[in-house]
Design a protein around this motif. Structure first.
Motif, short mmCIF file in Angstrom:
data_model
loop_
_atom_site.label_atom_id
_atom_site.label_comp_id
_atom_site.label_asym_id
_atom_site.label_seq_id
_atom_site.Cartn_x
_atom_site.Cartn_y
_atom_site.Cartn_z
N LYS A 134 0.82 -1.21 0.00
CA LYS A 134 0.00 0.00 0.00
C LYS A 134 0.86 1.26 0.00
N GLY A 135 1.97 1.19 0.73
CA GLY A 135 2.79 2.39 0.83
C GLY A 135 4.10 2.11 1.53
N CYS A 153 6.71 7.67 -5.41
CA CYS A 153 5.48 7.04 -4.92
C CYS A 153 4.26 7.56 -5.66
N ASP A 159 1.21 5.23 -1.16
CA ASP A 159 1.19 6.17 -0.05
C ASP A 159 2.62 6.38 0.43
N CYS A 160 2.96 7.60 0.80
CA CYS A 160 4.33 7.92 1.24
C CYS A 160 4.27 8.71 2.54
N GLN A 161 4.90 8.18 3.59
CA GLN A 161 4.94 8.83 4.90
C GLN A 161 6.39 9.17 5.23
N ASN A 185 2.79 12.57 3.29
CA ASN A 185 2.50 13.06 4.63
C ASN A 185 3.83 13.29 5.32
N TYR A 228 2.75 -2.02 4.55
CA TYR A 228 3.77 -0.98 4.45
C TYR A 228 5.16 -1.56 4.69
#
Length: 461
Positions: A134-135, A153, A159-161, A185, A228
């Motif tokens: 997912k990320g 990403c 998704d990128c955190q 984020n 993740y």
């Protein structure tokens, strides 16, 4: 892919774009020491690393034998947007310095992330997407890696955190906004969003953070979210592997025009850009085909090679990552909030650490006012505002060129210009205003950081 199946000369495809990454470990007589479990001190295997890293990246991390790793077509298609990157002769800088030396730089800032980091970011995002994740989570210091990963990403719909070192988060708000524009984020680190962040804040209230802190938070975040994985922008062998596109292109261009560098210089924080630039040349040196002088340049405020110890240490401040044998200042060492955020890491790549210990490369530390003086000289005559990290290499390139002026030697100097500094204007303002200071840690500061190095048989300082 073994040496027998693919000759070393087959690096390139059309347009002189690398078709393979080069794995320098295959040619190293003394291989980098394996990653160890912090609990058992036993070498980590593929299964041990799966909860944290993507499967294919683990295979690359553990591969000490194959010299050439094919670059997937999807990644090469992305590379074509900005690669091959320019190799430039700094004629104007040579003239300004009055040196007989010839100065070349490989410029990696000609992409939307503004740095070399995109070379590995797109590879790591590709493997995460291929695995069906997912990320991903990550850390960033100066923001270049976070920017590059955010873009990669976005390209693959992941998704990128990003956990951004707090001092850089505050100094570089526009770099943060670029990441958010790409959909990431971004959280200042250390933060209250993770258990390890809360612990660090309690122990070091008011801290500006470090890459070690941000790594700890990103790893915790990855392991607590299904689908993740954690990805890293430097230090790890897989990252240095991806960055060898820099050195392969440089070597190919220089060979094409009959140019042999005498001195090859790169800034060194975790080791990705320096390792990427020198690896193919180092391969020639290790195989006895040519000789070069390699210089790693690090900030005097965070001098892991020049003042650290070559031991197993935690890769992060929160002690949640594996142990790596590297030159380190100790995972609890807190560097001063200098303006080269991408170099504020307590340790160095295991590959570069081993090469340094084998005396195949040398290291120098420089103070940030001298670094920005070099950056200003370069910007005024070469038309590029360099990143503070890259400017460490510029400083030593200028120093080497001035030595040639004194001796009359006509050396060829090559350095890596890893990125642009257009998001670093607070740093340039401090230099221009005369408010920038130099900080060099005391022996007591270093000793305090090294006190946290894990003690076990064979790992004594």
């Amino acid at each position: 892919m073994s040496k027998e199946n693919i000759p070393y000369k087959i690096y390139l495809s059309e347009n002189e774009l690398p078709a393979y990454w080069y794995n320098v470990r295959a040619d190293m007589k003394n291989k980098p020491a394996p990653l160890l479990s912090p609990a058992t001190h036993e070498p980590l295997k593929f299964e041990d690393l799966r909860p944290v890293f993507c499967d294919e990246l683990i295979k690359q991390e553990l591969n000490d034998t194959d010299p050439l790793i094919p670059i997937p077509d999807e990644i090469r298609e992305f590379y074509k947007m900005y690669r091959p990157a320019p190799l430039v002769r700094a004629y104007c800088l040579e003239k300004k310095l009055g040196t007989p030396a010839k100065i070349y730089y490989k410029f990696e800032g000609n992409n939307t992330s503004g740095s070399h980091k995109l070379n590995s970011a797109i590879a790591q995002a590709y493997y995460a997407k291929k695995q069906g994740l997912k990320g991903v989570t990550t850390e960033t210091g100066a923001g270049q890696w976070g920017t590059a990963l955010s873009m990669a990403c976005s390209y693959f719909g992941l998704d990128c955190q990003v956990y951004m070192v707090k001092v850089s988060y505050e100094q570089k708000p526009f770099r943060r906004e670029v990441m958010r524009t790409y959909g990431a984020n971004v959280t200042p680190s250390p933060s209250n969003t993770t258990e390890v962040g809360k612990k660090i804040l309690a122990e070091f209230p008011g801290t500006g953070g470090s890459l070690g802190c941000a790594i700890s938070e990103a790893v915790e975040a990855a392991t607590k979210q299904e689908g993740y994985r954690y990805v890293l922008g430097s230090v790890l062998s897989q990252v240095l592997l991806h960055q060898t596109v820099i050195g392969l292109e440089t070597m190919t261009a220089m060979d094409k025009y009959g140019i042999k560098p005498d001195v090859i210089i790169g800034c060194a924080g975790g080791g990705s850009n320096l390792g990427g630039l020198i690896s193919p040349f180092m391969g020639r040196k290790l195989r006895g085909e040519a000789d070069y002088q390699f210089i790693a340049v690090e900030p005097a405020s965070c001098p892991s090679l020049t003042r650290g110890k070559f031991v197993y240490d935690f890769c992060d401040t929160g002690h949640v990552c594996p142990l790596a044998k590297m030159y380190t200042l100790g995972s609890e060492f807190m560097p001063s909030p200098n303006h080269a955020g991408g170099l504020r890491y307590h340790g160095m790549s295991s590959i570069l650490s081993q090469l340094y210990d084998d005396k195949l490369i040398e290291a120098r530390s420089v103070e940030q006012t001298a670094v920005f003086d070099a950056a200003q000289q370069f910007a005024r005559v070469e038309g590029i505002l360099p990143a503070p990290e890259s400017s460490h290499a510029i400083r030593v390139a200028i120093d080497e060129a001035l030595k040639c002026k004194e001796t009359g030697e006509e050396k060829t100097i090559l350095f890596g210009l890893t990125g642009t500094g257009y998001f670093d204007m607070y740093a340039y303002k401090a230099f221009n205003d005369g408010t920038m200071s130099d900080y060099i840690p005391t022996d007591e500061d270093i000793a305090k950081g090294l006190a946290g190095v894990p003690r076990f048989p064979g790992n004594m300082i």
